[in-house]
Scaffold this motif. Structure first.
Motif, PDB file in Angstrom:
ATOM      1  N   TRP A 118     -52.529  42.111  50.333  1.00 19.43           N
ATOM      2  CA  TRP A 118     -52.024  43.321  49.369  1.00 19.43           C
ATOM      3  C   TRP A 118     -51.377  44.317  49.955  1.00 19.43           C
ATOM      4  O   TRP A 118     -50.205  44.457  50.101  1.00 19.43           O
ATOM      5  CB  TRP A 118     -53.430  43.888  48.648  1.00 19.43           C
ATOM      6  N   GLU A 168     -61.904  40.777  47.856  1.00 22.18           N
ATOM      7  CA  GLU A 168     -60.798  41.424  48.028  1.00 22.18           C
ATOM      8  C   GLU A 168     -59.630  40.787  47.556  1.00 22.18           C
ATOM      9  O   GLU A 168     -59.658  39.612  47.482  1.00 22.18           O
ATOM     10  CB  GLU A 168     -60.727  41.781  49.418  1.00 22.18           C
ATOM     11  N   PRO A 169     -58.653  41.778  46.975  1.00 21.02           N
ATOM     12  CA  PRO A 169     -58.552  43.215  47.417  1.00 21.02           C
ATOM     13  C   PRO A 169     -58.991  43.995  46.170  1.00 21.02           C
ATOM     14  O   PRO A 169     -59.166  45.256  46.231  1.00 21.02           O
ATOM     15  CB  PRO A 169     -56.941  43.428  47.731  1.00 21.02           C
ATOM     16  N   PHE A 170     -59.459  43.490  45.148  1.00 21.71           N
ATOM     17  CA  PHE A 170     -59.478  44.180  43.734  1.00 21.71           C
ATOM     18  C   PHE A 170     -60.895  44.280  43.569  1.00 21.71           C
ATOM     19  O   PHE A 170     -61.475  44.935  42.563  1.00 21.71           O
ATOM     20  CB  PHE A 170     -58.588  44.030  42.705  1.00 21.71           C
TER      21      PHE A 170
END
Length: 755
Positions: A215, A258-260
């Motif tokens: 990301w 990850e990333p969210f």
């Protein structure tokens, strides 16, 4: 050159060729706008104009977090001020009843908040001296509709600064949270390991496997893990323990993903954690497979609940009885936009079964009813995000991926019909709390009540099912938006490549049905490509901001879009430059045929990510006949083949193009639909914006587009944000982004604009 099938009506469109590039080297074009800005240009603003600065100054509420009693909710709010150029954070404590007054708590140092009990808030904030985080207890008084808070009391400290994603089990007195640790999995050793890493004598990052970056971050030596610690009430005062248990120690698992990933990647009962994590045996960059694991609070008895071949898993949730768990599961590894199915696992019988195999939508957030007999969830449907209810079927005798379901267990029932819902929670009073946003408003808190009657009607298969009573609780932005022009969006449908295609129209202030060729028109193309233009709020690409700058705005959901059935979503695979552009062209012709108010000689298009790819593809295919006079590409793909090597998530290219970039099939397809091989036909003025920290679509794509345009002497402008990723998030940068975008379109489209 191969051309997609197109409606005959499009053949009458003029060729998009406002500038004719020379085949011979030319001197570079003069800059279309001086570096010090054109003083003649200014963003439109006013008491009734919803300007970019207005949008960026609005409160940004999060989803509500309700207490155990179901009578109060916490909402985190951030608001940027252009006066001091700072983002101010606060916490709203809101009674969940109509007409109630919120209590606002300023958070000068930010931090995370959650409930310890119905009248105590926990606030975790980085200590002023750094290197640790402190946890405070904040008492709440709620009497006769009035809320007040007492002085915060220090409860204890975390020996790190990355503790986040808090979930608390009051009955067991255990706090579960995520934090970054090194390979030793030791939370208390992080500070020492940080110092050793910082003082290693070089800045090299060395990799033997992917991800090397993801990301917007180069992957370092730390990973996320989940921890438990005692947090209990001792004679009216909360105490935080000092023994932190890494429940994933020694497992090679990392969660949240990850990333969210955040709290939606795990849930807790009074004794266990259920979580999703990437399969540790597979290379992360070209596999999406995630497994579901169950582990005790003390880290013992870690078991995997998933088995066999599948893709990603999301949103695991316990029922309140601790007897069942549910999660979302995708069938295909490597396909991030596969259809989500709900899987239920009976912890008593050790049986798993899917319940939405025949439903052509993808659920998202899951929540069991208080009784555990129903599931409530959100799902995209026709460019909205609706709330659905579905009864939990009896557990079959053995695990089944496609069990036979009858009656009310077959099809989810929509309880809402408009806008976009998020942050769903089931309350003990038979209510649901959630946030709702729309094209005309950021998030507000809503309550849906009388669930018992809803559930009874569904189980009885009533012909006219009661949907509950919907009530708006907060109005965070009402005063700010009171006098602003905000268009709710008008829907239109037309025939696409394989099915009916949906779109939105937003008209500008001053627009009248009697106008003739008065308004410049912009086509906005969404990214993803597996996403859609929803009836929801955006603080980045906000259609009403574009409309308020004087443009007739068109949003189309072409092949590849979500919420209209999996067939449309899957239709873009291996066909990026095909069916989606039949849809876009047919939709564009529909607008020109039905709206004489727009001026097709003042038309432009803008897109980001896949939408940016679409801009570059349109640039190289003037035979499409859009006749755009200016284009804007944000973080878009230039060379599709190279993108298969350079992007962080390699699985995306491998799925979209049917193989890895060097394999014959994907190599041929990606070159066939690569804008980089159409440059000789480029002719339209184009703005390019790219973030240097965008590792999904590296900035070299944007620079490559700019270099091609410059050498062709086509008016062009490059804007680089060194500190932004795939999105432009910082308010000052976002205002600059809007200034550049509207300055660009204004130069080519707005010469006759009247408002």
């Amino acid at each position: 050159m191969w051309l997609p099938k197109v409606a005959l009506g499009l053949l009458g469109l003029s060729i998009q060729q406002p500038f004719a590039p020379s085949s011979h080297p030319l001197p570079p074009p003069k800059e279309t706008v001086p570096p010090n800005q054109n003083t003649a240009f200014a963003l439109k603003s006013g008491s009734d104009i919803f300007s970019p600065q207005d949008m960026l100054s609005l409160p940004r509420p999060g989803d509500p977090l309700t207490n155990a009693a179901g009578d109060l909710a916490l909402i985190s709010i951030s608001q940027y001020s252009f006066d001091d150029r700072k983002t101010h954070k606060s916490l709203a404590v809101v009674p969940l009843e109509v007409g109630s007054q919120e209590h606002r708590i300023p958070l000068s140092r930010g931090g995370d908040a959650f409930w310890l009990d119905p009248r105590t808030i926990a606030h975790v904030v980085e200590a002023e001296e750094g290197k640790k985080q402190d946890l405070y207890a904040l008492p709440v008084t709620y009497e006769k509709g009035s809320i007040s808070t007492g002085e915060p009391v220090l409860v204890g400290s975390f020996p790190i600064t990355t503790a986040a994603d808090f979930r608390y089990s009051a009955p067991s007195g255990v706090l579960v949270f995520s934090a970054y640790v090194y390979a030793d999995d030791d939370l208390k050793a992080v500070k020492e390991n940080d110092e050793a890493h910082e003082n290693r004598g070089n800045s090299a990052l060395v990799y033997g496997q992917t991800f090397e970056r993801q990301w917007d971050t180069w992957v370092g030596p730390k990973h996320k893990s989940l921890f438990t610690v005692k947090l209990y009430n001792d004679n009216g005062q909360y105490v935080l323990g000092e023994h932190f248990v890494n429940v994933l120690k020694g497992t090679d698992l990392s969660s949240p993903v990850e990333p969210f990933g955040g709290t939606d990647d795990f849930d807790i009962s009074d004794s266990q954690v259920i979580l999703t994590a990437k399969d540790p045996k597979l290379p992360k960059a070209w596999h999406t497979k995630q497994n579901i694991y169950l582990v005790n609070f003390d880290g013992s008895n870690l078991v995997e609940l998933t088995s066999g071949d599948h893709g990603a898993t999301h949103a695991p949730a316990f029922n309140r009885q601790g007897t069942k768990v549910a999660w979302l599961q995708l069938d295909e590894d490597g396909h991030e936009s596969d259809r989500h199915k709900i899987v239920i696992h009976d912890l008593t019988k050790q049986v798993s079964f899917a319940i939405t195999q025949d439903w052509d939508r993808s659920p998202s957030t899951l929540a069991f009813s208080q009784s555990g007999d129903f599931l409530y969830f959100t799902a995209e449907d026709i460019a909205r995000v609706k709330i659905f209810a579905l009864p939990v079927p009896p557990t079959p005798s053995k695990s089944a991926t496609h069990p036979t379901l009858r009656g009310p267990y077959r099809t989810p029932v929509a309880l809402t019909s408009t806008h976009a819902a998020s942050g769903l929670q089931v309350l003990p009073s038979g209510h649901l709390s959630f946030a709702v946003s729309s094209l005309t408003s950021p998030k507000d808190v809503y309550i849906l009540s009388n669930l018992h009657r809803v559930e009874a009607d569904i189980m009885n298969e009533a012909t006219d099912i009661y949907r509950g009573e919907l009530a708006q609780i907060t109005k965070f932005s009402t005063d700010f938006l009171q006098d602003k022009f905000l268009h709710p969006g008008k829907e239109f449908w037309f025939e696409g490549a394989v099915q009916q295609i949906h779109g939105w129209i937003l008209t500008p202030p001053g627009y009248k049905p009697t106008d003739v060729k008065k308004w410049p028109i912009l086509l906005l193309i969404h990214g993803g490509p597996e996403s859609c233009w929803q009836d929801s709020w955006s603080a980045r690409w906000n259609p009403n901001v574009f409309a308020n700058q004087g443009y007739f705005v068109v949003l189309i959901n072409p092949t590849g879009s979500t919420s209209f059935g999996q067939n449309l979503t899957e239709g873009i695979k291996e066909d990026w430059g095909g069916k989606p552009f039949v849809d876009l062209r047919n939709g564009w012709q529909h607008i020109l045929d039905h709206y004489p108010q727009v001026d097709p000689e003042r038309a432009g298009a803008a897109g980001a990510s896949w939408g940016g790819y679409a801009i570059n593809w349109i640039q190289g295919n003037p035979e499409f006949g859009f006749n755009f006079k200016a284009l804007f590409c944000h973080d878009g793909v230039f060379d599709t083949t190279y993108n298969g090597y350079a992007t962080d998530e390699l699985f995306f290219f491998n799925h979209e193009w049917g193989g890895r970039p060097w394999e014959p099939k994907s190599f041929e397809l990606s070159r066939k639909y690569s804008p980089a091989f159409t440059v000789s036909k480029w002719s339209t003025p184009q703005l390019i914006v790219h973030g240097s920290k965008d590792y999904r679509l590296p900035e070299s794509d944007g620079i490559g587009v700019f270099h091609a345009l410059q050498q062709l002497s086509i008016p062009s402008r490059l804007v680089i944000f060194p500190d932004e990723n795939h999105w432009v998030l910082k308010p000052g940068n976002s205002l600059k982004w809007h200034d550049e975008v509207f300055r660009w379109f204004g130069q080519f489209l707005d010469k006759k604009l009247e408002i």
